[in-house]
Write a protein that holds these residues in place. Sequence first.
Motif: not given
Length: 1327
Positions: A585, A588-590, A592-593, A621-622, A625, A629, A631, A649
């Motif tokens: 997670s 991936y979130s890193h 994606k941002s 993606d689903r 929180f 993750r 941002i 972070y």
Amino acid sequence: MRAVVLALTVALVACQQINLVPEFAPDKTYVYKYEALLLGGLPQEGLARAGIKVSSKVHISAVTENTFMMKLMDPLLHEYAGIWPKDPFVPATKLTSALAAQLQIPIKFEYANGVVGKVFAPAGVSPTVLNLHRGILNILQLNLKKTQNIYELQEDGVQGVCRTHYVINEDTKANHIIVTKSKDLNHCQERVMKDVGLAYTERCTECTKRVKSLIETASYNYIMKPSAAGVLIAEATVEEVHQFSPFNEIHGAAQMEAKQTLTFVEMEKTPVVPVKADYLARGSLQYEFSTEILQTPIQLMKISDAPAQITEVLKHLVENNVAMVHDDAPHKFLELIQLLRAATLENIEAIWAQFKDKPVYRRWLLDALPAVGTPVIVKFIKEKFLAGELTIPEFIQALVVALQMVTADLDTIQLTASLAMHEKIATIPALREVVMLGYGSMIAKHCIAVPTCPAELLKPIHDIATEAISKNDIPEITLALKVLGNAGHPASLKTIMKLLPGLRTAATSLPLKVQVDAILALRNIAKKEHKLVQPVALQLVLDRALHPEVRMVACIVLFEAKPSVALVSNLAGALKTETNMHVASFAYSHMKSLTRITAPDMASVAGAANVAIKLMSRKLDRLSFRFSRAIQLDFYHTPLMIGAAGSAYMINDAATILPRAVVAKARAYLAGAAADVLEIGVRTEGIQEALLKSPAADESVDRMTRIKRTLRALTNWKDFPTNQPLASAYVKLLGQEVAYFNIDKTIIEEAIQMATGPKPREQLKHALKALQEGIAFQHAKPLLASEVRRILPTAVGVPMELSLYTAAVAAASLNVKATITPPLPEAIETMTLDQLKKTDVQLQAEARPSVALQTFAVMGVNTALIQAAVMARGKVRTIVPGKVVARADILKGNYKVEALPVDLPEHIADVSFETLAVVRNIEEPNAERIVPLTPVRAAAPFHKTLCLAVPYIEIKGCVEVHSRNAAFIRNSPLFYIIGKHSARAALTRAEGPAVERLELEVQVGPRAAERLLKQISLIDEETPEGKAFLLKLREILETEDKNASVSSESSSSSRRSRRSRSSSSSSSSSSSSSMSNSRRSKTAMIMEPFKKFHKDRFMAPHGASKAVSSGSTASSFEALQKQAIFLGSALPPVFAVIARAVRVDHKLLGYQLAAYFDKPTARVQLVVSSIAENDNMKICADGALLSKHKVTAKVAWGQECQQYAVTAKAEAGVLGEFPAARLELEWERLPIIVTTYAKKLSKHIPMAAYQTGFSLERASNSEKEIELTAALPSQRSLNVIARIPEMTLSRMNIRLPVAVPINPDGTLSIHIDEDILSWIQKHFKEE
């Protein structure tokens, strides 16, 4: 035969080929006329500029074959500050006379094959004067090739070794040679410059690829005549331009323009004779810096007696910033800093001895000394602390600022190292940490200025780390890692890698905190050497044997090292089979941002992330929180070259509900530079380990149970281990760690003891005694907020400077006195709660805070002899006085605050900004000439005054704005800024009776009704008086409606036609057989009726309709209202609030609020009314909790609360089969202004819905109702349906960051644990 002919031909051509070496025959003196001009400003004519001009005759004669003498004859200096090109240059006669002796001393230089070598001059020639000679020698620097006409090379010059392009042409008709030479000063192998305040900023190369903030170029043109042994330079002209703009240069830029001409006049036989003095080697052709660093460009002072001048300025600051800050205090503070920079250590010692025992003078000195930024100050601070003359807080504040400001040379680094290793510092761990972190920052600053800095500078830290590792000294290892992280030297990589897990087996046994600190220590190294750090970070991320937190921190470092597409794709491929969902997670979130990043320096990483993320599973993606993750958000505006970025972070743990670590960072971009402004990190490693050993780590139970167990474990903090920190935090400024601290059980126990022990009680006793006697407090605090400078030599040999200064001084005077009745007992700790309740406390306070701030942006010449620059100067000054009396009568439940009149200054806020051309010289420092950059008559000024009178309190506020800019020349941001702008705000008493005071009073309890100043009543519609009032009000409202209906009739008809079309369209689409299953499901959900919860069962029958459901709610609330329109008729108010203005004419003005509560019906009523006579305006809020699932409220306002009304209903129920909640807003009439803006806002709803993922359908919904329904298909998803006039909005399956603990009956399963409640009660009883 052919060979012989060819040989003869080559020989003949060689004989005829011209020797391009400039010739100065040994028996002749060459006389040239020289003129140099340096002007700063905007390139457009008609605006002001500032500059200098040098004119002279130049005599050059040979001493030996490669050594020559040069002498200036009849030198003359001119200065300029005026409208270009109309105004003339003014001779600087006094300055010329003062420098004439120096200027006419001959200098010696080496010159061979057109290349200038070493320069020699007597000691009596100052660096500034010698640099003027270098400007002339720079013209003679010619690397001419015989075999090429067009070529490029790196050539030495005044500005350094820079890219130079040559073009050589021969004019046979005129019998001369034309040489054109151009220099690109933006591409230099070795650039001569000095930067101040930019050490921790990063050059954003990608930001300046398309647009540049600073462009520098020079063009040289020569006309040469062939002579017997070479060529004679007949004429040389130089044009150099330095163009700067904080924005894109397309929008306009300020520039420094240098021009030189050297024209041959004649030859003489009288040689240039050297003076009778030793000619010392003074370097090469490159510019020599002298006192430019110590000289601020905003003022020029003749320092004759530094101690006396420092004392004078210091006394001025102390005496004129007592009750209120002086207008010119920031400028005086800068003057004090400049004087201290010129002082010797002995001078500063004497001043300290004179003022150290005077508290106010001492504070001013300790605020000014660290900002001086010289090694002398660091030495002074060190000596005074070791001598016991500085307290620890004073030492920390002074040292931290001084280390940030000082130039980091080898001597200063050694001085800091000796301080860090001193035995007195070693006895205070917190102090040692600050000094050691500063030591690392000093090395980082030095290595930025000197890229070839030796690794030996870090040897003391490497030795400390090695020893700490051998002894397993965890605190010492942590400190060494943080120091190495600040230094950011690649030579530290070997030491850091010994502590990285996975790479070294020994490091795996170290605590997790040390492993994380070792990885974070790589971040500053990654900024310099991406390739060294990338493979190390990637290996750590992919090592599944490591702790998840270690892998996630390594992921942060990896992306900061700007990995390539291949590396990021490798990471994405490995994560496809990742078993730890926190790591997956986070990564991936890193990524994606990062795909949304717009900053130029991260463009390559954003592109790599965009490719790699397509390789990963969309299921990630689903994730909610509760998983870890990253941002990242940013904004970058290319035309203005400005931007900001933020990163957050959050590293969670699967076993506990608390995050293991949280890091937040802010980054800024400006004019081609970037900086990590602030970073804060918090870790809870000790708490996590303690929780893992408690029942809170049981993953088999639900989340709410784990929360309760976690809270219970935290209350039992005394059971936590004492041998490790429970939590830690750090703070970074500009990429450098300035402080970190650990929180352990011992610290908590000491803090509780300090808060509850006898010492705080004694301090409270003294404070209360002082308050009763009265406290008078006055304090002033100066601050050098910014000093950013870049000093560059010009072709003339005179330095130009780009700088930004901001200084501020805040002052405040405070007088406080308390009256306590009855007096408190001597032993305050024996005071009971009943005694406290009977105490009447009155507090009187008068404060007068004021702030003055000045900022200067300068571009121009800055030397110790002369300054000529264009300057932008901004000033801010605010004064906000206040006088307050507060009273608390706890026994009677009465609390009152009064604001009393004070003497107001002429302006409470004054802001000004102007652009100027300034010239001044040291011989006439008080005769400076200042000219506005925009001529006064050239631009039409804008002037406006806005005033607003506040009713009742009779105060008038006015804002006066004046502006004059240069936008008439060009419509761009820079030209709108140039000019003079000001804004002033003033508060004055308006016409009418004077106001004695403003009162805010709160009365709680049974006496609330007594405090009301005007009886409250509400109109009953059933009484004759009520009917008559309502009839009259209806006539007024009907008249308003008629006026409004004319403008809305056309829009209403168009809405009806759209609605009919929408309705038919909806019906046709519903009958379409091609509708998808998802569409049918969504439509079914929207059409499903909302069913409320009943009191006796959790769900209504399936046949219950919305009308029945909502109708029962409304009817029950209306029944309550009919039983008692006004609760105050039978019940006293629970509390009352009165806000009023007390005037000399005793007229009642203000408002009062009364709150009523009827416990049997769970009904609350609030009434706000005016206390003025004949004013029936009221605001009425009436609400009731009809059941645990239903609440209804009505807000009405206007005349007797009858003009406008809004009813709100909220209830829980089900939508389909899912738990849901519904909020309804209904109204009969709203103010025209509200409906007007609502209609304008409704036009933007479709676009907003599209951008936020909502579906929109046109519908015939009620025009006077808004309904919002939210349903929970699961504890982690949400369906939202909103019905508003003319349309219905919906969005299904919105992912929630946390699970909602909802029960089937609509209640939330949140219960405070009894153990926790008992702990809190026990804790407060002990207090």
